[in-house]
Scaffold this motif. Structure first.
Motif, PDB file in Angstrom:
ATOM      1  N   GLU A   1       0.856  -1.173   0.000  1.00 46.09           N
ATOM      2  CA  GLU A   1       0.000   0.000   0.000  1.00 46.09           C
ATOM      3  C   GLU A   1       0.899   1.233   0.000  1.00 46.09           C
ATOM      4  OE1 GLU A   1      -3.983   0.314   2.251  1.00 46.09           O
ATOM      5  OE2 GLU A   1      -2.488   1.260   3.560  1.00 46.09           O
ATOM      6  N   VAL A   2       0.731   2.061  -1.004  1.00 46.74           N
ATOM      7  CA  VAL A   2       1.546   3.264  -1.162  1.00 46.74           C
ATOM      8  C   VAL A   2       0.632   4.466  -0.928  1.00 46.74           C
ATOM      9  CG1 VAL A   2       3.184   4.476  -2.640  1.00 46.74           C
ATOM     10  CG2 VAL A   2       2.865   2.006  -2.901  1.00 46.74           C
TER      11      VAL A   2
ATOM     12  N   ILE B   1      -2.445   0.479  -4.427  1.00 50.66           N
ATOM     13  CA  ILE B   1      -1.972  -0.862  -4.111  1.00 50.66           C
ATOM     14  C   ILE B   1      -1.224  -1.378  -5.327  1.00 50.66           C
ATOM     15  CG2 ILE B   1      -2.592  -3.199  -3.407  1.00 50.66           C
ATOM     16  CD1 ILE B   1      -5.229  -2.022  -2.322  1.00 50.66           C
ATOM     17  N   LEU B   2       0.031  -1.806  -5.117  1.00 53.01           N
ATOM     18  CA  LEU B   2       0.903  -2.229  -6.208  1.00 53.01           C
ATOM     19  C   LEU B   2       1.660  -3.484  -5.790  1.00 53.01           C
ATOM     20  CD1 LEU B   2       2.465   1.295  -6.860  1.00 53.01           C
ATOM     21  CD2 LEU B   2       0.658   0.256  -8.223  1.00 53.01           C
TER      22      LEU B   2
ATOM     23  N   PRO C   1      -7.797  -0.465 -10.927  1.00 49.60           N
ATOM     24  CA  PRO C   1      -8.277   0.757 -10.258  1.00 49.60           C
ATOM     25  C   PRO C   1      -7.433   1.212  -9.083  1.00 49.60           C
ATOM     26  CG  PRO C   1     -10.093  -0.749 -10.710  1.00 49.60           C
ATOM     27  CD  PRO C   1      -8.842  -1.500 -11.031  1.00 49.60           C
ATOM     28  N   SER C   2      -6.799   0.285  -8.379  1.00 49.58           N
ATOM     29  CA  SER C   2      -6.020   0.698  -7.210  1.00 49.58           C
ATOM     30  C   SER C   2      -4.615   1.148  -7.573  1.00 49.58           C
ATOM     31  CB  SER C   2      -5.927  -0.456  -6.212  1.00 49.58           C
ATOM     32  OG  SER C   2      -5.075  -1.470  -6.701  1.00 49.58           O
ATOM     33  N   ALA C   3      -4.283   1.140  -8.866  1.00 50.51           N
ATOM     34  CA  ALA C   3      -2.924   1.479  -9.295  1.00 50.51           C
ATOM     35  C   ALA C   3      -2.878   2.775 -10.095  1.00 50.51           C
ATOM     36  CB  ALA C   3      -2.351   0.331 -10.124  1.00 50.51           C
ATOM     37  N   ARG C   4      -3.854   3.641  -9.916  1.00 50.37           N
ATOM     38  CA  ARG C   4      -3.884   4.925 -10.621  1.00 50.37           C
ATOM     39  C   ARG C   4      -2.850   5.833  -9.950  1.00 50.37           C
ATOM     40  NH1 ARG C   4      -8.129   7.365  -9.388  1.00 50.37           N
ATOM     41  NH2 ARG C   4      -8.570   8.605 -11.251  1.00 50.37           N
TER      42      ARG C   4
ATOM     43  N   VAL D   1       5.931   9.612  -0.295  1.00 51.98           N
ATOM     44  CA  VAL D   1       4.951   8.577   0.010  1.00 51.98           C
ATOM     45  C   VAL D   1       5.421   7.729   1.181  1.00 51.98           C
ATOM     46  CG1 VAL D   1       4.113   8.421  -2.371  1.00 51.98           C
ATOM     47  CG2 VAL D   1       6.006   6.953  -1.630  1.00 51.98           C
ATOM     48  N   ALA D   2       4.483   6.997   1.756  1.00 56.54           N
ATOM     49  CA  ALA D   2       4.766   5.924   2.706  1.00 56.54           C
ATOM     50  C   ALA D   2       4.453   4.600   2.022  1.00 56.54           C
ATOM     51  CB  ALA D   2       3.921   6.088   3.963  1.00 56.54           C
ATOM     52  N   VAL D   3       5.174   3.560   2.415  1.00 52.76           N
ATOM     53  CA  VAL D   3       4.994   2.233   1.819  1.00 52.76           C
ATOM     54  C   VAL D   3       4.895   1.212   2.953  1.00 52.76           C
ATOM     55  CG1 VAL D   3       5.944   0.497   0.258  1.00 52.76           C
ATOM     56  CG2 VAL D   3       6.372   2.917  -0.185  1.00 52.76           C
ATOM     57  N   ARG D   4       3.891   0.358   2.867  1.00 54.12           N
ATOM     58  CA  ARG D   4       3.758  -0.700   3.866  1.00 54.12           C
ATOM     59  C   ARG D   4       3.114  -1.916   3.205  1.00 54.12           C
ATOM     60  NH1 ARG D   4      -1.324   1.222   7.749  1.00 54.12           N
ATOM     61  NH2 ARG D   4      -2.942   1.137   6.123  1.00 54.12           N
ATOM     62  N   PRO D   5       3.285  -3.097   3.783  1.00 51.57           N
ATOM     63  CA  PRO D   5       2.650  -4.289   3.207  1.00 51.57           C
ATOM     64  C   PRO D   5       1.128  -4.151   3.207  1.00 51.57           C
ATOM     65  CG  PRO D   5       4.289  -4.903   4.862  1.00 51.57           C
ATOM     66  CD  PRO D   5       4.102  -3.419   4.980  1.00 51.57           C
ATOM     67  N   TYR D   6       0.519  -4.643   2.137  1.00 48.82           N
ATOM     68  CA  TYR D   6      -0.935  -4.693   2.075  1.00 48.82           C
ATOM     69  C   TYR D   6      -1.370  -6.068   2.564  1.00 48.82           C
ATOM     70  CZ  TYR D   6      -5.685  -4.854   0.255  1.00 48.82           C
ATOM     71  OH  TYR D   6      -7.044  -4.974   0.151  1.00 48.82           O
ATOM     72  N   LYS D   7      -2.087  -6.104   3.661  1.00 46.89           N
ATOM     73  CA  LYS D   7      -2.454  -7.361   4.296  1.00 46.89           C
ATOM     74  C   LYS D   7      -3.787  -7.853   3.742  1.00 46.89           C
ATOM     75  CE  LYS D   7       1.161  -7.506   6.954  1.00 46.89           C
ATOM     76  NZ  LYS D   7       2.229  -8.497   6.675  1.00 46.89           N
ATOM     77  N   ALA D   8      -3.722  -8.605   2.679  1.00 53.32           N
ATOM     78  CA  ALA D   8      -4.930  -9.181   2.101  1.00 53.32           C
ATOM     79  C   ALA D   8      -5.293 -10.469   2.819  1.00 53.32           C
ATOM     80  CB  ALA D   8      -4.709  -9.457   0.613  1.00 53.32           C
ATOM     81  N   ALA D   9      -6.577 -10.762   2.835  1.00 51.96           N
ATOM     82  CA  ALA D   9      -7.030 -12.035   3.400  1.00 51.96           C
ATOM     83  C   ALA D   9      -6.893 -13.166   2.388  1.00 51.96           C
ATOM     84  CB  ALA D   9      -8.489 -11.912   3.849  1.00 51.96           C
TER      85      ALA D   9
END
Length: 879
Positions: free
Chosen positions: A629-630, A638-639, A664-667, A690-698
């Motif tokens: 998540e950026v 989300i990238l 859509p989340s990569a615009r 920007v800030a960058v952190r892991p995107y915690k998907a289920a």
């Protein structure tokens, strides 16, 4: 019938500003054969991967075929009257500055000319700007400040003549591959040196003599150091400096700036400055890394100062060269398509120029001041000052900085018209009125490339449905607004003659842009017009500018500007510790409206990503291939993470191409702050924080399908699709787990009655679901609690085939596995190359090209092939 007996037609590629010539042959069924034109002076037959795939992007898929009003088909007559009436009424109620046009470098020059004439001469506002503002406005500003007008001094032939070529903020190998191949040919033939100045290590660095990984935004500091070195080394040209003003102030500013930080070692700076100083023939090529900055204009002038101070301008192998990103960015500059310009390089705020243009057009009124530049224009749309907006061939809801706010502004505008070839863009979906326009290969006119070469684009396909040329649409609206005589055009050749005649008036004012030699061109000669570099007058055709020291300021001299390094507008800090760089990919173009139609172009890098240094990734708890998540002050994306040392620590890079239609989340421009250069108005797209952190998907998913699919946001917070030869491939992820994966798969693939093979393990959070109809695969969905481990490139080939073992997600052992595509021109995969290296003993990029064809067309994959070779040889040495 097929097209084998039809003649080839000379035209021009619709992608970047190189302006490559193409030969087109219709196939008789609505398609084309496309090859490079061996006689065109820009490319001599060579095309990049995008140009080579042009034939895959024509056709009726996704085409807008009829006018649409409020989402419903409408007749042209009613629609055009509605547009004319709404613009006229808005002007009557709120004044001419309450309306605006936002146009594009995809327009042909004749289209651009009509749009500019309608807005500035007859509506009476300067509120017309172009997406070229995002591309090269800083170069325009720098040229005008230094030269007195927006002149590109040199030509492409200088690339073959130079002894040193410096690429500044330009990944030429990927963004302008044909020019890069000309440089490589010169290096091989005559030993030309190559220096790349870029915070990232890009494909252009492969084989370069020097890569200077300066800190983002510090170009002014580096070129000020160069100016000081030139002075201290006695390398100035005193005779040429007599044709300039401002040297002392520029030098004093450079001395004062000599300790400014640029992130390079003293040895690196010294080596570069000495090389530049000691080489007689130097070409400095610059692009978006220079222009897209809050100090972009100063960066341009810092470069120009060095060329002016040494007289290295306007002679063979010498000079600055701004390379543009769009096919007709230059044509737009020439017709005054920017809000602060008049046609033919005349000045909007010069009363004599305004009067001359007004008299020539017999226009009722002309604006006296510059209109709203792109960023300010959409702010005015958002706050209600702009009440009627016409967007032509561009996608600002994705491509503008703070794209989310721009999308909301367009959605809230009382009346929005969009002219385009498709209704399937983020911007088109917001329009009140959609106008179907002719596409490349259907329309007729001229474009100008980065070295002032005017070339013809020619129509070889019939426009489908009710699509019409842009000049025709604009002219008809102008007539219906009450300006019948001024817009009574019947052909693009007629417009071109008028434009050429107006340039003759500019020539009388001593302007550089003068093509009055075409003022009486016949229709037949216009049809046959060969590529020609301007100016075109009875006394001169083409050539270089400024070797004689004659410039376009009032005193006839050039100006050196005192410029000082300024950091990017946004500062990094604990909340936003990373500097975001954005840019293009090798095989994609802008927002992929055209290139995403090509399966071949979608194969190389099919998913949006973020390059992050491995040490930064470790610090953030990010592993390779994780979703991240950026976040910036203006949005979140989300990238997919790519761990790479091509970016420096504290810096990240993401491509600009994905949209609401494809991911859509990569615009990415939702993250870019709307900070602009104070002179040019160009936004800073290379240095947001920007800030960058892991995107915690289920859950994570991968799908292949015969047809398109539409994931629902409540399940798939992240999805990114790409076209394949067999259909589509889609990456997915979400935070909410569907209760029934089989039902979800049937919905995704629109196959409620298909035969299903499913392996579902709820305890492990995994599912593999394959759907068949009539014995062939229509879709397969693979789900896991972590990024899915399946053979993606193999699975992408299966839709439409009998695939009984698809549920395994693996390729059968007896089937060759070419691996991910590396060479898009010939579809050669990484595994194919590795196998050839190992079995045939191939030891060089040239040997691989001879054996497989990879890298022998546009050459833009050659750096990746070279890196593959290096890695294999390093592994062998370690073993």
């Amino acid at each position: 019938m097929d097209g084998t007996g039809l003649p080839e037609t000379r035209s021009t590629c619709p992608y970047c500003g190189v302006g490559c010539g193409v030969l087109l042959r219709p196939d008789g069924q609505g398609g084309l054969d496309v090859r490079g034109d061996p006689e065109h002076p820009a490319n001599y037959g060579r095309l990049c991967s995008k140009g080579s795939a042009l034939a895959e992007t024509v056709g009726l898929e996704q085409r807008l075929l009829t006018p649409m009003v409020d989402g419903k088909p409408a007749a042209w007559d009613d629609t055009l009257q509605l547009v004319a009436d709404r613009f006229s009424q808005t002007i009557a109620d709120h004044g001419p500055d309450s309306v605006a046009f936002y146009v594009s470098g995809q327009l042909l020059t004749e289209d651009y000319y009509v749009a500019n004439k309608l807005m500035k001469g007859f509506i009476g506002s300067a509120n017309i700007d172009t997406n070229s503002r995002l591309c090269m406005a800083s170069s325009v500003a720098g040229h005008k400040r230094a030269f007195g007008t927006d002149t590109v001094p040199g030509t492409y032939e200088d690339l073959e003549e130079a002894d040193l070529i410096v690429l500044v903020g330009s990944n030429l190998a990927w963004c302008h591959p044909v020019l890069y191949q000309r440089i490589l040919a010169a290096r091989k033939a005559r030993g030309t040196k190559l220096v790349v100045i870029d915070p990232r290590r890009t494909a252009s660095c492969d084989g370069a003599d020097m890569h200077l990984a300066l800190q983002p935004g510090s170009d002014v500091a580096l070129f000020n150091r160069l100016l000081v070195t030139l002075y201290e080394g006695g390398a100035l040209d005193a005779a040429y400096l007599a044709h300039t003003n401002g040297f002392d102030d520029a030098l004093n500013a450079a001395f004062a700036d000599s300790t400014a930080p640029c992130g390079l070692t003293e040895d690196e700076i010294t080596a570069f400055c000495n090389l530049w100083m000691g080489t007689e023939k130097v070409v400095t090529i610059y692009s978006q890394g220079v222009n897209q900055s809050t100090s972009g204009s100063d960066k341009v002038n810092a470069i120009l100062n060095c060329h002016l101070a040494t007289g290295r301008i306007g002679t063979p192998g010498c000079g600055p060269l701004s390379v543009t990103g769009q096919p007709n960015a230059m044509g737009g500059r020439e017709v005054g398509g920017l809000a602060n310009m008049l046609a033919c390089h005349l000045d909007l705020e010069n009363a004599d120029h305004r009067t001359a243009v007004r008299d020539f057009w017999q226009a009722p009124q002309m604006p006296h001041a510059a209109g709203l530049k792109a960023v300010d224009m959409f702010k005015a749309v958002g706050d209600g000052r702009i009440k009627a907006l016409w967007i032509i061939h561009t996608n600002p809801a994705v491509s503008m900085p703070e794209a989310g706010a721009v999308r909301d502004a367009i959605a809230g505008c009382p009346f929005t018209v969009v002219s385009d070839i498709t209704a399937q863009t983020d911007t088109a979906r917001l329009a009140d009125v959609l106008l179907p326009a002719s596409a490349w290969a259907e329309k007729d006119g001229t474009v100008t490339n980065s070295d002032r070469t005017i070339s013809r684009q020619r129509s070889v396909l019939s426009a489908p449905g009710e699509a019409r040329p842009d000049w025709d649409i604009l002219s008809e609206v102008g007539r219906r607004m009450g300006f019948a005589r001024a817009f009574d055009y019947t052909s693009p050749g007629e417009i071109f003659r008028e434009y050429a005649a107006l340039s003759g008036i500019a020539g009388q004012f001593g302007r550089d842009f003068d093509i009055s030699g075409f003022a009486d061109i016949s229709d037949s000669d216009y049809i046959q017009l060969a590529p020609v570099r301007w100016p075109v007058t009875p006394d001169r055709t083409g050539g270089r500018f400024f070797a004689d020291g004659a410039y376009y300021h009032g005193d006839g001299k050039a100006r050196l500007l005192p410029v000082t390094w300024r950091p990017p507008a946004s500062e990094t800090g604990p909340r936003f510790p990373y500097r975001l760089n954005t840019g293009r990919l090798r095989d994609q173009w802008h927002t992929m409206t055209r290139t995403a139609l090509s399966q071949r172009l979608s194969a190389h890098l099919p998913e949006p990503f973020l390059d992050i240094h491995p040490e930064d990734a470790a610090a953030e708890g990010i592993d390779a291939s994780d979703l991240v998540e950026v976040t910036s002050r203006t949005g979140t994306c989300i990238l997919r993470a790519r761990l790479s040392d091509t970016v420096q620590r504290g810096q990240v890079f993401a491509p600009m191409h994905w949209t609401g239609e494809t991911a859509p989340s990569a615009r990415i421009d939702t993250l870019v702050a709307a900070m602009t250069d104070p002179v040019s108005g160009q936004p800073e797209s290379k240095a947001s924080v920007v800030a960058v952190r892991p995107y915690k998907a289920a859950w994570y998913g991968f799908a292949v399908s015969r047809g398109d699919l539409a994931p629902q946001a409540e399940y798939a917070a992240y999805w990114a699709k790409a076209r394949t030869h067999a259909g589509f491939r889609t990456e997915l992820a979400g935070v909410e787990i569907p209760q029934d994966w089989e039902a979800e798969a049937r919905r995704l693939f629109a196959a409620p009655e298909a035969t299903c093979v499913a392996l579902i393990d709820s305890a492990r959070g995994s599912a593999r679901i394959v759907l068949h109809e009539d014995g062939v695969l229509v879709g397969a969905l693979f789900v896991a609690a972590s990024p899915v481990a399946v053979m993606r490139d193999y699975l992408a080939t299966l839709p439409g085939q009998a695939a009984p073992d698809a549920v395994t997600g693996q390729m059968p052992k007896d089937v060759p596995n070419p691996g991910p595509v590396l060479c898009s021109c010939f579809g050669v995969g990484i595994n194919t190359i590795v196998t050839a290296i190992e079995t045939q003993g191939l030891m060089s990029v040239e040997a691989i090209g001879a054996a497989l064809g990879a890298g022998t067309n546009c050459g833009s994959c050659r750096p990746e092939i070279a890196e593959l070779l290096r890695n294999l040889h390093a592994r062998e040495a370690a073993e």
